[in-house]
Design a protein around this motif. Structure first.
Motif, PDB file in Angstrom:
ATOM      1  N   SER A  34       0.829  -1.203   0.000  1.00  7.14           N
ATOM      2  CA  SER A  34       0.000   0.000   0.000  1.00  7.14           C
ATOM      3  C   SER A  34       0.864   1.254   0.000  1.00  7.14           C
ATOM      4  CB  SER A  34      -0.903   0.029   1.241  1.00  7.14           C
ATOM      5  OG  SER A  34      -1.788  -1.063   1.268  1.00  7.14           O
ATOM      6  N   GLN A  75      -5.397   6.757  -1.416  1.00  5.26           N
ATOM      7  CA  GLN A  75      -4.971   5.561  -0.705  1.00  5.26           C
ATOM      8  C   GLN A  75      -4.982   4.409  -1.683  1.00  5.26           C
ATOM      9  OE1 GLN A  75      -3.939   5.116   2.599  1.00  5.26           O
ATOM     10  NE2 GLN A  75      -3.437   3.049   1.877  1.00  5.26           N
ATOM     11  N   ASN A 111      -4.235   0.451  -2.160  1.00 10.11           N
ATOM     12  CA  ASN A 111      -4.042  -0.845  -1.527  1.00 10.11           C
ATOM     13  C   ASN A 111      -3.949  -1.936  -2.585  1.00 10.11           C
ATOM     14  OD1 ASN A 111      -4.300   0.407   1.031  1.00 10.11           O
ATOM     15  ND2 ASN A 111      -6.517   0.109   1.020  1.00 10.11           N
ATOM     16  N   SER A 112      -3.460  -3.087  -2.176  1.00 11.25           N
ATOM     17  CA  SER A 112      -3.351  -4.241  -3.086  1.00 11.25           C
ATOM     18  C   SER A 112      -2.700  -3.836  -4.405  1.00 11.25           C
ATOM     19  CB  SER A 112      -4.740  -4.845  -3.337  1.00 11.25           C
ATOM     20  OG  SER A 112      -5.349  -5.232  -2.130  1.00 11.25           O
ATOM     21  N   LEU A 113      -1.599  -3.141  -4.304  1.00  6.80           N
ATOM     22  CA  LEU A 113      -0.938  -2.626  -5.501  1.00  6.80           C
ATOM     23  C   LEU A 113      -0.430  -3.753  -6.385  1.00  6.80           C
ATOM     24  CD1 LEU A 113       0.813   0.408  -3.875  1.00  6.80           C
ATOM     25  CD2 LEU A 113      -0.663   0.522  -5.894  1.00  6.80           C
ATOM     26  N   ARG A 170      -9.755  -0.995  -4.848  1.00  9.14           N
ATOM     27  CA  ARG A 170      -8.389  -1.004  -4.304  1.00  9.14           C
ATOM     28  C   ARG A 170      -7.917   0.391  -3.895  1.00  9.14           C
ATOM     29  NH1 ARG A 170      -4.238  -2.311  -7.507  1.00  9.14           N
ATOM     30  NH2 ARG A 170      -5.237  -1.587  -9.418  1.00  9.14           N
ATOM     31  N   ARG A 205       0.088   5.793   0.223  1.00 10.40           N
ATOM     32  CA  ARG A 205      -0.867   6.884   0.235  1.00 10.40           C
ATOM     33  C   ARG A 205      -0.212   8.114  -0.381  1.00 10.40           C
ATOM     34  NH1 ARG A 205      -4.128  10.167   4.982  1.00 10.40           N
ATOM     35  NH2 ARG A 205      -2.069  11.095   5.350  1.00 10.40           N
TER      36      ARG A 205
END
Length: 117
Positions: free
Chosen positions: A17, A81, A83-85, A66, A19
């Motif tokens: 993750s 934000q 996530n789960s890149l 995501r 940001r």
């Protein structure tokens, strides 16, 4: 005039993750639609997510579920934000601002996100 400065990019492994932040100045931030775009090597710049002045949001299908875009008008900042890149998320991410009802728009200089497999 609106000045935009992105931060928060970096290198991360797949599944991780990050940001991103975009700090705006120079106009009434709350009166702008804000967005994140990205440009991968050899590809055109594409819209990732948008948050309108009223707070509603839009996401590209590729990031839906995501990524989350949000804004803090008191801090003149918009966030992304992530996530789960995935490796395919690797790109330079750009902040974009456009005044409500205005044809004028502004870009930040971008921040690089690299996702390794």
């Amino acid at each position: 005039q609106v000045q935009l400065v992105e931060s928060g990019g970096g290198s991360v492994q797949a599944g991780g993750s990050l940001r991103l932040s975009c700090a705006g100045s120079g106009s009434i931030f709350s009166l702008n639609h804000m967005a994140w775009y990205r440009q991968a090597p050899g590809k055109e710049r594409e819209l990732v997510a948008r948050i309108f002045a009223g707070g509603s949001t839009y996401y590209a299908d590729s990031v839906k579920g995501r990524f989350t875009i949000s804004r803090d008008n008191a801090k003149n900042t918009v966030y992304l934000q992530m996530n789960s890149l995935k490796p395919e998320d690797t790109a330079v991410y750009y902040c974009h601002a456009q005044g409500v009802g205005s044809p004028l728009y502004y870009w930040g200089k971008g921040t690089l996100v690299t996702v390794s497999s």
